[in-house]
Motif scaffolding. Structure first.
Motif: not given
Length: 394
Positions: A133, A146-148, A200
């Protein structure tokens, strides 16, 4: 005596009085016991705990001192993964901490953090949460960016540790343009370019590790105009050295230049097959590379309690000297002072090393020779209980 010798001699005595923070899981024998953030004081040869804070959740796993006057702590919360959190503490002049804020993390099992983009952003690696994240940071207030995730990816061949993605570390490159995330479960290190405007991360091609190696932590090193990446692999206890190439149009490529056992040339590989290499770090002068070894006892050391004459089992800390071409020359293997040294940190002057021995519930301090890189005699030890997994010099 030369000026350089005088400077080094002065540095070697500057840690005779110091304070440290240590974080750890709560006692495994207790039900729902919170972990702790302890302040340790080292004065006149005695290491002792002077305060304890239990407001960082059940399993505080990482302490980040990158923001002035603050300590960022993540709660791994593997007992209740939906309650992972990021905690902010104010650092007081005496080394104690006050809890000031907490933010929920949407992905479970966080294990390390990395500030980036001039500290305007924070990246978190998630071991149990199978991804990473990122957050924006505005005056110490963190908001999810972000949440990857890496669910349903092809894993390595060792199911006990490679049952899924296990992102274990977040590392900023020397230019500040890239973030890397070693993934123990996928035998890969994820590469991202940083968008400095938005904060990002933009994904690039992974750096693939040999099958079954399990990359855990990494660190960059520069030699002249060359940049190298050292990656420690938990499942085989090896360090691989890569030369890093920056593409003019963006992106990174890597050339393998060396591979070394974290137990050195003199230890039988059959003895270390169940080893679990952990931390990897450069000395502050960037002349030596240190690594911690877990789960293979090679020495017996004095008890933390000087009144107890029973010697105890110890895992180890390895030291290498990088050459200009990125190859690693063996220096030493030294006792860590207990079992499972998950984390260690060399003092800023280079003359001391603090080791958190997770399974022994202790922190040990050792002298370190700045010139040779060799770890020497113990100068302090304290039992902190629970499972200490992170130690930082203040």
């Amino acid at each position: 005596m030369s000026l350089r010798t005088l400077l080094v001699a002065g540095l070697a005595t500057s840690a005779s009085a110091a304070k440290l923070l240590v974080g750890g899981y709560g006692p495994t024998s207790a039900t729902n016991a919170n972990g702790y953030i302890d302040t340790l004081d080292y004065t006149n040869g005695a290491l002792k705990k002077i305060s304890e804070n239990t407001e960082a959740g059940a399993q505080p796993a990482w302490i980040d001192l990158g923001l002035k006057g603050k300590a960022l702590v993540i709660d791994e919360s593997w007992n209740t993964p939906d309650s992972s959190s990021l905690h902010t503490f104010a650092l007081n002049a005496d080394g104690t901490v006050n809890h000031t804020a907490v933010v929920s993390i949407p992905r479970g099992g966080p294990v390390s953090t990395q500030l980036y983009n001039a500290n305007k952003n924070l990246a978190i690696a998630h071991y149990g949460g199978h991804g990473l994240t990122t957050f924006s940071n505005v005056n110490g207030a963190f908001t999810l960016l972000q949440n990857i995730g890496y669910e349903n990816r092809t894993t390595g061949p060792k199911p006990q540790q490679q049952d899924g993605s296990h992102v274990h570390h977040s590392v900023l490159d020397p230019t500040g343009q890239y973030l890397l995330f070693p993934d123990l479960g996928l035998d890969a290190t994820h590469i991202f370019c940083i968008d400095s405007t938005t904060g990002k991360l933009v994904e690039h091609a992974d750096l693939k590790a040999p099958t079954g190696y399990g990359p855990r932590h990494a660190t960059f090193w520069t030699s002249g105009r060359k940049t190298f990446l050292f990656v420690i692999h938990e499942l085989v206890s090896k360090i691989i050295s890569y030369q890093v190439h920056y593409a003019p149009a963006g992106g990174l490529t890597f050339t393998t230049v060396d591979e070394q056992s974290t137990y050195g040339p003199a230890v039988d590989p059959a003895t270390t097959q169940y080893g679990a290499a952990a931390e990897l770090a450069l000395s502050p002068d960037a002349r030596f590379l240190l690594a911690s070894n877990r789960n293979v006892t090679l020495a017996q050391v004095p008890n933390v309690d000087p009144a107890n004459g029973t010697r105890v089992a110890s895992d180890s800390i390895a030291t290498f000297k990088p050459a200009a071409d990125g190859r690693l020359a063996w220096v030493q293997i030294a006792p860590s002072g207990g079992l499972f040294p998950r984390h260690f940190e060399v003092s800023r002057d280079g003359g001391w090393i603090a080791v958190a021995n997770q399974k022994s519930g202790n922190v040990r301090l050792y002298r370190r020779d700045v010139r040779s890189g060799r770890i020497g005699a113990q100068v302090g030890a304290v039992a902190v209980g629970g499972e200490p997994n992170n130690v930082r010099w203040l």
